[in-house]
Design an enzyme around this catalytic site. Sequence first.
Site, PDB file in Angstrom:
ATOM      1  N   SER A  16       0.880  -1.171   0.000  1.00 19.27           N
ATOM      2  CA  SER A  16       0.000   0.000   0.000  1.00 19.27           C
ATOM      3  C   SER A  16       0.918   1.222   0.000  1.00 19.27           C
ATOM      4  CB  SER A  16      -0.847   0.049   1.269  1.00 19.27           C
ATOM      5  OG  SER A  16      -1.643  -1.092   1.340  1.00 19.27           O
ATOM      6  N   SER A  18       1.394   4.224   0.892  1.00 21.92           N
ATOM      7  CA  SER A  18       0.930   5.391   1.640  1.00 21.92           C
ATOM      8  C   SER A  18       2.112   6.124   2.266  1.00 21.92           C
ATOM      9  CB  SER A  18      -0.058   4.961   2.719  1.00 21.92           C
ATOM     10  OG  SER A  18       0.572   4.056   3.596  1.00 21.92           O
ATOM     11  N   SER A 256       6.763   1.720  11.983  1.00 20.94           N
ATOM     12  CA  SER A 256       5.746   2.227  11.075  1.00 20.94           C
ATOM     13  C   SER A 256       6.414   3.169  10.093  1.00 20.94           C
ATOM     14  CB  SER A 256       4.654   2.961  11.845  1.00 20.94           C
ATOM     15  OG  SER A 256       5.087   4.272  12.120  1.00 20.94           O
ATOM     16  N   LYS A 257       5.614   3.618   9.132  1.00 19.41           N
ATOM     17  CA  LYS A 257       6.173   4.506   8.105  1.00 19.41           C
ATOM     18  C   LYS A 257       6.645   5.817   8.724  1.00 19.41           C
ATOM     19  CE  LYS A 257       4.153   2.341   4.116  1.00 19.41           C
ATOM     20  NZ  LYS A 257       2.865   1.754   3.820  1.00 19.41           N
ATOM     21  N   ARG A 258       6.245   6.058   9.973  1.00 23.80           N
ATOM     22  CA  ARG A 258       6.696   7.293  10.631  1.00 23.80           C
ATOM     23  C   ARG A 258       8.097   7.166  11.234  1.00 23.80           C
ATOM     24  NH1 ARG A 258       1.379   7.022  11.603  1.00 23.80           N
ATOM     25  NH2 ARG A 258       1.689   5.812  13.496  1.00 23.80           N
TER      26      ARG A 258
END
Length: 321
Positions: A16, A18, A256-258
């Site tokens: 995904s 994002s 996470s993507k953070r």
Amino acid sequence: MKRRDSVKVTGRFAPSPSGRIHLGNILCCLLAWLSVRQQAGHMVLRIEDLDTARCPQRYARQMMEDLHWLGLDWDEGPEVGGSNGPYFQSQRTDRYQAALEQLEAQGLVYPCFCTRAELHAASAPHREDGQVIYPGTCRNLSAAQIAERSLRRAPALRLRVPEEEIGFTDGHLGAVRENLARACGDFLLRRSDGMFAYQLAVVVDDAAMGITEVVRGADLLDSTPRQLYLYRLLDLTPPSFCHVPLLLAPDGRRLSKRDADAGLEVLQGRMSAQAVLGKLAYLAGFHPSAEPASAWELLEEFDWDKVPRSDIRLPEHFFEI
Ligand code: GLU
């Protein structure tokens, strides 16, 4: 259940887009790729961009560049083509609609007018991941109630689930059983804004693309019984599933993507793709040291039995040199 005419192993990357890919995604892509390549199988790339607001096109392009940089290739999908396209979920909504209609014809779909806030505010039980177990509020609305509520709000659509245990054998984690009614309740097929749910889209697409082996993060383990239920209702053949351990930050949180430090953006400035893959393969138990190695070199060493079954905590500063 339909029988498959070909037994060639077909796996997939299903990111995904994002945000920028992080170490957890890379580990998952690496294991999916190694498993398929070791069986001389076929690899598909499908971009899971159903949530178009969160998945702008540029992230999808970036994701493909990142996979190229890592040396993880695919035989079918964006850039290379194939006979099962389109390979962007945002372009496949007619297929999800057709599957939804098949489920509606079985009398298993109903409109739900609950907002997320209402569900969270109600004393509905919550799962460990914070999701609400749907209490069935809109399950038995009359036609008049539906008509009246539709005037005020567009409904989401939910699938009725049975009081039944659904079990499967995960290729990596072993036997899994879940009672859908108790574990999640009637689940979403389409949101009130018209966006199709991941659970429906992934089943329709994996089946249409002839996927025989799904390798993905253990965070999706508990989605699998819902997906198996959909395979059954849609009379489709399910693939085998292998769920891979999640990578945790040194303090034990889920990556996470953070987590900028674990993002490819930062890693690329520090080290080669081989260095990233070698370290990941070492943490995943099948590379004897943390020395750099290309994906093709790791193919010789890859062994599912050596991959841990529980989450992997990143050692402090492991990706900093
Ligand atoms: N698109 C999902 C993700 O990036 C993966 C879905 C799947 O592998 O089934 O988390």
